[in-house]
Design a protein around this motif. Structure first.
Motif, mmCIF file in Angstrom:
data_model
loop_
_atom_site.group_PDB
_atom_site.id
_atom_site.type_symbol
_atom_site.label_atom_id
_atom_site.label_comp_id
_atom_site.label_asym_id
_atom_site.label_seq_id
_atom_site.Cartn_x
_atom_site.Cartn_y
_atom_site.Cartn_z
ATOM 1 N N GLY A 1 -15.930 31.154 -35.947
ATOM 2 C CA GLY A 1 -15.004 32.224 -35.610
ATOM 3 C C GLY A 1 -14.729 32.313 -34.126
ATOM 4 O O GLY A 1 -13.605 32.482 -33.711
ATOM 5 N N GLY A 2 -15.763 32.219 -33.323
ATOM 6 C CA GLY A 2 -15.612 32.216 -31.873
ATOM 7 C C GLY A 2 -15.107 33.525 -31.304
ATOM 8 O O GLY A 2 -14.469 34.316 -31.983
ATOM 9 N N SER A 3 -15.412 33.743 -30.061
ATOM 10 C CA SER A 3 -14.925 34.932 -29.355
ATOM 11 C C SER A 3 -13.589 34.608 -28.686
ATOM 12 O O SER A 3 -13.166 33.446 -28.628
ATOM 13 C CB SER A 3 -15.947 35.353 -28.297
ATOM 14 N N GLU A 4 -12.975 35.621 -28.133
ATOM 15 C CA GLU A 4 -11.723 35.400 -27.408
ATOM 16 C C GLU A 4 -11.956 34.484 -26.210
ATOM 17 O O GLU A 4 -11.120 33.623 -25.912
ATOM 18 C CB GLU A 4 -11.158 36.755 -26.952
ATOM 19 N N ASP A 5 -13.091 34.651 -25.545
ATOM 20 C CA ASP A 5 -13.423 33.789 -24.409
ATOM 21 C C ASP A 5 -13.600 32.335 -24.843
ATOM 22 O O ASP A 5 -13.193 31.413 -24.118
ATOM 23 C CB ASP A 5 -14.699 34.261 -23.707
ATOM 24 N N ASP A 6 -14.211 32.118 -26.015
ATOM 25 C CA ASP A 6 -14.389 30.755 -26.533
ATOM 26 C C ASP A 6 -13.038 30.093 -26.777
ATOM 27 O O ASP A 6 -12.817 28.944 -26.390
ATOM 28 C CB ASP A 6 -15.201 30.756 -27.836
ATOM 29 N N TRP A 7 -12.118 30.837 -27.423
ATOM 30 C CA TRP A 7 -10.801 30.272 -27.709
ATOM 31 C C TRP A 7 -10.013 30.042 -26.422
ATOM 32 O O TRP A 7 -9.302 29.041 -26.297
ATOM 33 C CB TRP A 7 -10.018 31.159 -28.685
ATOM 34 N N SER A 8 -10.166 30.938 -25.460
ATOM 35 C CA SER A 8 -9.495 30.749 -24.164
ATOM 36 C C SER A 8 -9.996 29.478 -23.482
ATOM 37 O O SER A 8 -9.211 28.715 -22.927
ATOM 38 C CB SER A 8 -9.735 31.947 -23.248
#
Length: 97
Positions: free
Chosen positions: A17-24
């Motif tokens: 799922g990842g966090s927003e920071d991971d996807w960024s």
């Protein structure tokens, strides 16, 4: 600029799922290389390359490709991303004819 080294811990977090920071971070690492790959392999211009790069990330998410890749790493992550881009470009060109 070539594709970055794969950060397995980042990919594992994204697959879950990842966090927003991971996807960024993932977008920052792969957006430029994917757009350049698109331009070298059939995108007409930067706008089309960016559309295809965006669709690539959408396909990764909707089809859970990062989770599937993580479970069975028979090829490099770059091969997965480039394969998705080639498929999307082929579909675009086929539908335009």
């Amino acid at each position: 600029m070539s594709f970055p080294s794969t950060r397995l811990t980042l990919i594992h977090r994204l697959a879950e799922g990842g966090s927003e920071d991971d996807w960024s971070r993932f977008l920052k690492d792969y957006w430029g290389p994917l757009c350049r790959f698109c331009l070298r392999h059939g995108a007409r211009d930067l706008d089309e390359a960016e559309d295809v790069a965006s669709q690539t990330f959408e396909v990764l998410w909707t089809n859970r490709l990062l989770d599937r890749w993580r479970s069975n790493r028979s090829a490099k992550l770059r091969a997965l991303l480039c394969g998705v881009v080639r498929h999307l470009l082929a579909n675009r060109h086929r539908s335009q004819k």
